[in-house]
Design a protein around this motif. Structure first.
Motif, PDB file in Angstrom:
ATOM      1  N   SER A 205      48.996 -45.636  80.649  1.00 48.85           N
ATOM      2  CA  SER A 205      47.813 -44.621  81.000  1.00 48.85           C
ATOM      3  C   SER A 205      46.841 -45.104  81.874  1.00 48.85           C
ATOM      4  CB  SER A 205      47.274 -44.314  79.539  1.00 48.85           C
ATOM      5  OG  SER A 205      48.268 -43.303  79.049  1.00 48.85           O
ATOM      6  N   PHE A 206      46.676 -46.442  81.905  1.00 46.69           N
ATOM      7  CA  PHE A 206      45.755 -47.246  82.696  1.00 46.69           C
ATOM      8  C   PHE A 206      46.521 -47.315  84.265  1.00 46.69           C
ATOM      9  CE2 PHE A 206      44.683 -50.955  84.905  1.00 46.69           C
ATOM     10  CZ  PHE A 206      42.982 -51.194  84.983  1.00 46.69           C
ATOM     11  N   SER A 207      47.519 -47.649  84.106  1.00 48.32           N
ATOM     12  CA  SER A 207      48.336 -48.109  85.370  1.00 48.32           C
ATOM     13  C   SER A 207      48.810 -47.037  86.442  1.00 48.32           C
ATOM     14  CB  SER A 207      49.755 -49.109  84.939  1.00 48.32           C
ATOM     15  OG  SER A 207      49.274 -50.086  84.421  1.00 48.32           O
ATOM     16  N   LYS A 208      49.041 -45.866  85.670  1.00 43.56           N
ATOM     17  CA  LYS A 208      49.322 -44.618  86.469  1.00 43.56           C
ATOM     18  C   LYS A 208      48.304 -44.370  87.352  1.00 43.56           C
ATOM     19  CE  LYS A 208      51.862 -41.400  85.093  1.00 43.56           C
ATOM     20  NZ  LYS A 208      52.426 -40.244  84.089  1.00 43.56           N
ATOM     21  N   PRO A 209      47.246 -44.023  87.151  1.00 47.27           N
ATOM     22  CA  PRO A 209      45.784 -43.857  88.008  1.00 47.27           C
ATOM     23  C   PRO A 209      45.554 -44.820  89.140  1.00 47.27           C
ATOM     24  CG  PRO A 209      44.953 -43.966  85.838  1.00 47.27           C
ATOM     25  CD  PRO A 209      46.493 -44.016  85.508  1.00 47.27           C
ATOM     26  N   VAL A 210      45.783 -45.978  88.555  1.00 50.34           N
ATOM     27  CA  VAL A 210      45.619 -47.330  89.444  1.00 50.34           C
ATOM     28  C   VAL A 210      46.331 -47.272  90.446  1.00 50.34           C
ATOM     29  CG1 VAL A 210      45.208 -49.611  89.639  1.00 50.34           C
ATOM     30  CG2 VAL A 210      44.388 -48.596  87.672  1.00 50.34           C
TER      31      VAL A 210
ATOM     32  N   GLY B 126      59.143 -52.435  68.424  1.00 53.81           N
ATOM     33  CA  GLY B 126      58.543 -51.485  69.393  1.00 53.81           C
ATOM     34  C   GLY B 126      56.849 -51.429  68.927  1.00 53.81           C
ATOM     35  N   ASN B 127      56.160 -50.919  70.035  1.00 54.99           N
ATOM     36  CA  ASN B 127      54.769 -50.901  70.098  1.00 54.99           C
ATOM     37  C   ASN B 127      54.352 -49.647  70.867  1.00 54.99           C
ATOM     38  OD1 ASN B 127      51.686 -50.892  69.991  1.00 54.99           O
ATOM     39  ND2 ASN B 127      51.960 -53.259  69.661  1.00 54.99           N
ATOM     40  N   ASP B 128      54.559 -48.406  70.300  1.00 56.82           N
ATOM     41  CA  ASP B 128      54.091 -47.393  71.223  1.00 56.82           C
ATOM     42  C   ASP B 128      52.825 -47.175  71.905  1.00 56.82           C
ATOM     43  OD1 ASP B 128      56.728 -46.580  70.657  1.00 56.82           O
ATOM     44  OD2 ASP B 128      56.188 -45.088  69.223  1.00 56.82           O
ATOM     45  N   ASN B 129      51.839 -47.799  70.898  1.00 55.03           N
ATOM     46  CA  ASN B 129      50.224 -47.689  71.304  1.00 55.03           C
ATOM     47  C   ASN B 129      50.077 -48.659  72.432  1.00 55.03           C
ATOM     48  OD1 ASN B 129      47.441 -46.970  70.825  1.00 55.03           O
ATOM     49  ND2 ASN B 129      47.217 -48.957  70.599  1.00 55.03           N
ATOM     50  N   PHE B 130      50.760 -49.816  72.556  1.00 51.23           N
ATOM     51  CA  PHE B 130      50.405 -50.788  73.724  1.00 51.23           C
ATOM     52  C   PHE B 130      51.153 -50.227  74.815  1.00 51.23           C
ATOM     53  CE2 PHE B 130      51.982 -54.094  76.252  1.00 51.23           C
ATOM     54  CZ  PHE B 130      50.991 -54.938  76.632  1.00 51.23           C
ATOM     55  N   ARG B 131      52.381 -49.743  74.620  1.00 49.36           N
ATOM     56  CA  ARG B 131      53.148 -49.213  75.952  1.00 49.36           C
ATOM     57  C   ARG B 131      52.404 -47.953  76.454  1.00 49.36           C
ATOM     58  NH1 ARG B 131      57.372 -46.578  73.357  1.00 49.36           N
ATOM     59  NH2 ARG B 131      56.153 -44.633  73.399  1.00 49.36           N
ATOM     60  N   GLU B 132      51.659 -46.959  75.827  1.00 50.71           N
ATOM     61  CA  GLU B 132      51.223 -45.893  76.389  1.00 50.71           C
ATOM     62  C   GLU B 132      49.897 -46.263  76.791  1.00 50.71           C
ATOM     63  OE1 GLU B 132      52.607 -43.148  77.247  1.00 50.71           O
ATOM     64  OE2 GLU B 132      54.532 -44.212  76.611  1.00 50.71           O
TER      65      GLU B 132
ATOM     66  N   PHE C 137      57.721 -45.700  82.445  1.00 57.57           N
ATOM     67  CA  PHE C 137      57.968 -46.003  80.919  1.00 57.57           C
ATOM     68  C   PHE C 137      58.986 -46.947  80.789  1.00 57.57           C
ATOM     69  CE2 PHE C 137      61.196 -45.204  77.447  1.00 57.57           C
ATOM     70  CZ  PHE C 137      60.274 -44.729  76.411  1.00 57.57           C
ATOM     71  N   GLU C 138      59.875 -46.984  81.767  1.00 57.69           N
ATOM     72  CA  GLU C 138      60.953 -48.106  81.656  1.00 57.69           C
ATOM     73  C   GLU C 138      60.342 -49.448  81.596  1.00 57.69           C
ATOM     74  OE1 GLU C 138      62.659 -44.421  82.622  1.00 57.69           O
ATOM     75  OE2 GLU C 138      60.951 -45.648  84.022  1.00 57.69           O
ATOM     76  N   GLY C 139      59.366 -49.814  82.547  1.00 59.45           N
ATOM     77  CA  GLY C 139      58.756 -50.945  82.718  1.00 59.45           C
ATOM     78  C   GLY C 139      57.850 -51.581  81.370  1.00 59.45           C
ATOM     79  N   THR C 140      57.215 -50.262  80.919  1.00 62.79           N
ATOM     80  CA  THR C 140      56.281 -50.883  79.853  1.00 62.79           C
ATOM     81  C   THR C 140      57.103 -50.842  78.692  1.00 62.79           C
ATOM     82  OG1 THR C 140      55.740 -48.572  79.688  1.00 62.79           O
ATOM     83  CG2 THR C 140      54.062 -50.060  80.729  1.00 62.79           C
ATOM     84  N   GLU C 141      57.960 -50.055  78.414  1.00 64.58           N
ATOM     85  CA  GLU C 141      58.753 -50.329  77.167  1.00 64.58           C
ATOM     86  C   GLU C 141      59.702 -51.661  77.254  1.00 64.58           C
ATOM     87  OE1 GLU C 141      61.220 -48.758  73.779  1.00 64.58           O
ATOM     88  OE2 GLU C 141      59.111 -48.452  74.541  1.00 64.58           O
ATOM     89  N   SER C 142      60.278 -52.141  78.484  1.00 67.42           N
ATOM     90  CA  SER C 142      60.951 -52.977  78.426  1.00 67.42           C
ATOM     91  C   SER C 142      60.068 -54.608  78.002  1.00 67.42           C
ATOM     92  CB  SER C 142      61.560 -53.577  79.731  1.00 67.42           C
ATOM     93  OG  SER C 142      62.018 -54.830  79.930  1.00 67.42           O
TER      94      SER C 142
END
Length: 313
Positions: free
Chosen positions: A131-136, A121-127, A107-112
């Motif tokens: 959501s893609f990077s976690k399983p990768v 802010g852009n919650d849709n971009f962040r999430e 969260f911290e990396g994508t939020e920054s």
């Protein structure tokens, strides 16, 4: 030119964890395939069907939204890791753009990163990116455990992961015009330890073989290409090959891809298991961050010349 039928990058299916238990026959086979791929081509294909289709779709729509931002927004500093943050369209790479963010599964990396690009802010971009990077990242941990085992250094995997920092580079290649060449990115090797590359719908990635042929790596929704970078070549004491690759835009369509890069904090040492009579010690310890900084210190002129060889013992 395209690929020849006598070349094929090995593929390992990581989708079912039960089928890849350490010590099993399937584990031993996967180790053999992975090591062959890294030694022969500098890469291997990983199949992973655990990511829902909507996660891919959302992530690539987010990438499109990102690259549609004004250039003055995209050129801001977004990463603490050495090397270029934004690479824009210039006379050498007129159709190419890329942009990086650190720790994309957090969260911290994508939020920054999101707050830099969209101050409100852009919650849709962040999430979407997270959501893609976690399983990768999960796939990276599973696959590299086999990589380390394949070279007989499984004992080092945990400590390597503790020293690993991840960075996501998003790529866009605009469709070449009639008077532009098809080359989207020239032949090169990566400065990351390992790059996990995922293409969207438009092909373009090609891997160069030892006999100077190019293998087309076609897009597949659940397929990821694990590519060894120059630091991995040195870490393996020359046993592995840094993956030599390029991007050709033969379809002449807008192309998106994601590069999930690993970087090692501190020094990379050649493991003692990698040194023997056939492979005497060739590489001194490498400060990975310093190496990347040195590569790009002169404007990136060393980027395509396998600069890791400058550290040969």
């Amino acid at each position: 030119m395209g690929s020849q039928t006598d070349h094929k990058i090995p593929t390992v299916d990581f989708s079912n964890e039960e089928n890849l238990k350490p010590g099993s026959d399937s584990w031993a086979l996967a180790c053999k395939q992975v090591r062959y791929g890294l030694e022969e081509y500098g890469c291997f294909q990983a199949v992973y069907d655990k990511i829902p289709t909507q996660v891919y779709d959302s992530a690539f729509l987010a990438a499109q939204e990102l690259f549609d931002l004004p250039t003055e927004t995209k050129i801001q500093k977004t990463s603490e890791i050495p090397g270029p943050n934004y690479v824009g369209q210039n006379f050498n790479l007129s159709v190419y753009e890329s942009l990086v963010l650190d720790e994309p599964s957090t969260f911290e990396g994508t939020e920054s990163f999101t707050k830099i690009m969209w101050p409100k802010g852009n919650d849709n971009f962040r999430e979407s990116v997270r959501s893609f990077s976690k399983p990768v990242e999960e796939l990276y941990q599973r696959a590299t455990r086999i990589v380390f085992d394949s070279f007989g250094v499984g004992r080092l995997h945990e400590s390597n992961m503790e020293s690993t920092v991840f960075r996501l580079r998003l790529f866009r290649y605009n469709a070449p015009q009639a008077n532009q060449a098809e080359e989207g990115l020239p032949t090169h090797t990566d400065v990351s330890f390992i790059t996990v590359l995922h293409q969207h719908q438009v092909k373009g990635l090609q891997v160069k073989t030892k006999d100077d042929q190019y293998i087309d790596v076609k897009p597949n929704l659940s397929s990821f290409l694990f590519m060894a970078g120059d630091p991995f070549l040195a870490w393996s004491n020359g046993r592995a090959r840094a993956c030599v690759h390029r991007v050709m835009l033969e379809e002449r369509k807008v192309r998106y891809s994601f590069g999930f890069n690993s970087f090692i904090k501190g020094l990379l040492h050649v493991p003692q298991e990698m040194v023997d009579e056939k492979y005497p010690l060739r590489y001194e310890p490498i400060d990975h961050y310093k190496f990347v900084n040195d590569v790009f210190a002169d404007g990136g002129k060393r980027y395509s010349t396998n600069p890791i060889k400058a550290t040969d013992v």
